[in-house]
Enzyme design. Sequence first.
Site, PDB file in Angstrom:
ATOM      1  N   LYS A 113       0.864  -1.184   0.000  1.00 21.03           N
ATOM      2  CA  LYS A 113       0.000   0.000   0.000  1.00 21.03           C
ATOM      3  C   LYS A 113       0.890   1.219   0.000  1.00 21.03           C
ATOM      4  CE  LYS A 113      -4.479   0.923   0.188  1.00 21.03           C
ATOM      5  NZ  LYS A 113      -5.592   0.086  -0.307  1.00 21.03           N
TER       6      LYS A 113
HETATM    7  P1  NAD Z   1     -13.069   7.457  -2.536  1.00 21.25           P
HETATM    8  O1  NAD Z   1     -12.117   8.503  -2.106  1.00 21.25           O
HETATM    9  O2  NAD Z   1     -13.420   7.353  -3.982  1.00 21.25           O
HETATM   10  O3  NAD Z   1     -14.441   7.608  -1.710  1.00 21.25           O
HETATM   11  C1  NAD Z   1     -14.506   7.703  -0.321  1.00 21.25           C
HETATM   12  C2  NAD Z   1     -15.934   8.131   0.037  1.00 21.25           C
HETATM   13  O4  NAD Z   1     -16.105   8.093   1.451  1.00 21.25           O
HETATM   14  C3  NAD Z   1     -16.269   9.551  -0.395  1.00 21.25           C
HETATM   15  O5  NAD Z   1     -17.617   9.587  -0.855  1.00 21.25           O
HETATM   16  C4  NAD Z   1     -16.154  10.350   0.914  1.00 21.25           C
HETATM   17  O6  NAD Z   1     -16.958  11.531   0.907  1.00 21.25           O
HETATM   18  C5  NAD Z   1     -16.696   9.320   1.869  1.00 21.25           C
HETATM   19  N1  NAD Z   1     -16.378   9.539   3.275  1.00 21.25           N
HETATM   20  C6  NAD Z   1     -15.209   9.893   3.852  1.00 21.25           C
HETATM   21  N2  NAD Z   1     -15.347  10.000   5.174  1.00 21.25           N
HETATM   22  C7  NAD Z   1     -16.643   9.695   5.456  1.00 21.25           C
HETATM   23  C8  NAD Z   1     -17.416   9.610   6.638  1.00 21.25           C
HETATM   24  N3  NAD Z   1     -16.886   9.872   7.824  1.00 21.25           N
HETATM   25  N4  NAD Z   1     -18.726   9.250   6.544  1.00 21.25           N
HETATM   26  C9  NAD Z   1     -19.285   8.987   5.356  1.00 21.25           C
HETATM   27  N5  NAD Z   1     -18.604   9.043   4.193  1.00 21.25           N
HETATM   28  C10 NAD Z   1     -17.300   9.395   4.246  1.00 21.25           C
HETATM   29  O7  NAD Z   1     -12.484   6.061  -2.000  1.00 21.25           O
HETATM   30  P2  NAD Z   1     -12.842   4.597  -2.498  1.00 21.25           P
HETATM   31  O8  NAD Z   1     -11.851   4.195  -3.528  1.00 21.25           O
HETATM   32  O9  NAD Z   1     -14.303   4.499  -2.785  1.00 21.25           O
HETATM   33  O10 NAD Z   1     -12.474   3.750  -1.191  1.00 21.25           O
HETATM   34  C11 NAD Z   1     -13.394   3.607  -0.108  1.00 21.25           C
HETATM   35  C12 NAD Z   1     -12.931   2.429   0.747  1.00 21.25           C
HETATM   36  O11 NAD Z   1     -12.904   1.249  -0.056  1.00 21.25           O
HETATM   37  C13 NAD Z   1     -11.527   2.558   1.339  1.00 21.25           C
HETATM   38  O12 NAD Z   1     -11.503   1.865   2.578  1.00 21.25           O
HETATM   39  C14 NAD Z   1     -10.670   1.821   0.323  1.00 21.25           C
HETATM   40  O13 NAD Z   1      -9.446   1.374   0.872  1.00 21.25           O
HETATM   41  C15 NAD Z   1     -11.600   0.668  -0.002  1.00 21.25           C
HETATM   42  N6  NAD Z   1     -11.335  -0.005  -1.274  1.00 21.25           N
HETATM   43  C16 NAD Z   1     -11.270   0.673  -2.441  1.00 21.25           C
HETATM   44  C17 NAD Z   1     -11.060  -0.021  -3.629  1.00 21.25           C
HETATM   45  C18 NAD Z   1     -11.064   0.648  -4.961  1.00 21.25           C
HETATM   46  O14 NAD Z   1     -10.994  -0.054  -5.984  1.00 21.25           O
HETATM   47  N7  NAD Z   1     -11.174   1.963  -5.040  1.00 21.25           N
HETATM   48  C19 NAD Z   1     -10.881  -1.412  -3.603  1.00 21.25           C
HETATM   49  C20 NAD Z   1     -10.955  -2.090  -2.379  1.00 21.25           C
HETATM   50  C21 NAD Z   1     -11.189  -1.367  -1.220  1.00 21.25           C
END
Ligand code: NAD
Length: 423
Positions: A113
Site C-alpha cells: 500500500k
Molecule cells: P473514494 O475517495 O473514492 O471515496 C470515499 C468516500 O467516502 C467519499 O464519498 C467520501 O466523501 C466518503 N467519506 C469519507 N469519510 C466519510 C465519513 N466519515 N462518513 C461517510 N462518508 C465518508 O475512495 P474509495 O476508492 O471508494 O475507497 C473507499 C474504501 O474502499 C476505502 O476503505 C478503500 O481502501 C476501499 N477499497 C477501495 C477499492 C477501490 O478499488 N477503489 C478497492 C478495495 C477497497
Amino acid sequence: MTSLPDSTTTRMSALDDARQQLADAAMHLELPDGTFQMLSYPRRELTVSVPLRLDNGDVRLFVGHRVQHNFSRGPAKGGLRYAPSVDIEEVRALAMWMTWKCALANLPYGGAKGGITIQPRDYSRTELERLTRRYASEIFPIIGPERDIPAPDVGTDENTMAWIMDTYSVASGYTVPGVVTGKPLQLGGSQGRASATSRGVTHVALAALERVGIEQRGARVAVQGMGKVGRDTARFLAASGLRVVAVSDQFGAVQNASGLDVEALCRHLDSTGSVVAAPGSDALERDDLLELDVDLLVPAALEGAIHEGNVDRIRARVIVEGANGPTTTQADRVLNERGILVVPDILANAGGVIVSYFEWVQSNQTYWWSADEVEARLQARILSAWNEVVRLAAERRLSLRAAAMVLAVGRVAQAHELRGLYP
Ligand code: NAD
C-alpha cells in the site's frame, strides 16, 4: 506465540486490528512463532519526502510512504491513498490486508500500500500531477510490473495512475503499462476495472442475503461513502431490486424510507460534489446512517466506522465491508455475538484487485478482453472465494472473517514454507 517486539511508534487502531486478526488466524493454523512474527511486519517500507511546487510558486513538503508487506506469492500489489489520515501505521495495516486479500482470491501477488498525507481536494489538478510524479520518481526503485504494482484508492483515480505510468515509463525509456492498474482504458486499462470493486461487493452482498434468507427484492440497504466503491455499489444494488434507503459521504447523509432514486442522486452528486440535499431525500446525521434498521449495511468509506462506541446500536442484519477495515476488532466480536453476519473486507471488496490482476495480465500480454469476459471471470472468482470461506466457516464454526483469514494466512504461510528461509 502472539507476542511481538515493542514498537517505538504510537500504533494506530487499524494496525492493531490487522495484527489481532493475524494473531487469531495464526492461532487457528498453529503457525510457528517465527512465521507469525515475519507476517506481522512489512517485508520492506520506504518513506519519502515529496516537495511540491504550488501553482503560486511556493514550495510545500509532503510525506509519502510505500509499504510492501509480503511478496512470497508474487509481486506486491496495492492501492495508493491521498488523505489527511495517511501515516505509516495506516499504510502498514492496509498493506497487510492486501496480502490476505490477494491470497484469498488466489492471485499470484503479495500485498502493498502507498499513501501521501494530503487533503487532495485542496490542490489543483496540475499540483496533484506534480505531486504524483515526484512521489512516483521517489518510489521508482521499488515498484514495477514484477515488483510492486500500485492502483487507485481513496483520493486517487485513473489520472493518478496515468501519471505514475508515464513517470515510470519515461525513467525506464519505454512504455510500461503493467506498472499500475486502474489506469484509463486508452492506456491499456481493463474493461470493468473502474466498477470492479462495487461489482464484487454486489455479488457477495446478494450471496450473503440469500444465505441468511432475506428476499433480495425490496431489501433495505444503507451505503456509507459514495466514492469509487460506494456509488456503483448503490447503483448495482438498486438495479438488482434492493431499496437503497440511505447513503452518506463525508459532508452528510440522506435517506428515503421508500428508496432513493440512486441514478438521480448520482447526478446530484456529480453536479454538487455531495449527496447532501439530493432531490427526493430527507437529511440525516452523517453517522446515524450506520445505525438504521436495514437488511444490509455497506460501509464503503474509511477504517473504524463501526467501533465500540456505536456497535450496540447497529441494527443491520448483514454487513458487507466495501471499505478496508471498517469494523474494529472489538466491534467485530460484538457483531458476531449478536448474530449479525459480517462479510469481511478481504473477501467483500476483492473485486477491485481481481480485475486489477486481469488488467495486469492483459497489459503484460498486450491483448485485451471484452467487458463481458472480465465480468464473467470476476463473478466466478469472487463467488468461488465466497464459497470457500462459507464452507470453512461452517466446517470449523468460525466467523466469515476468521475463516477468510485462516484460508488467506494459510496460503501465505505455505508459500513461506515451500520457499524456505534465505539464507
Ligand atoms: P473514494 O475517495 O473514492 O471515496 C470515499 C468516500 O467516502 C467519499 O464519498 C467520501 O466523501 C466518503 N467519506 C469519507 N469519510 C466519510 C465519513 N466519515 N462518513 C461517510 N462518508 C465518508 O475512495 P474509495 O476508492 O471508494 O475507497 C473507499 C474504501 O474502499 C476505502 O476503505 C478503500 O481502501 C476501499 N477499497 C477501495 C477499492 C477501490 O478499488 N477503489 C478497492 C478495495 C477497497
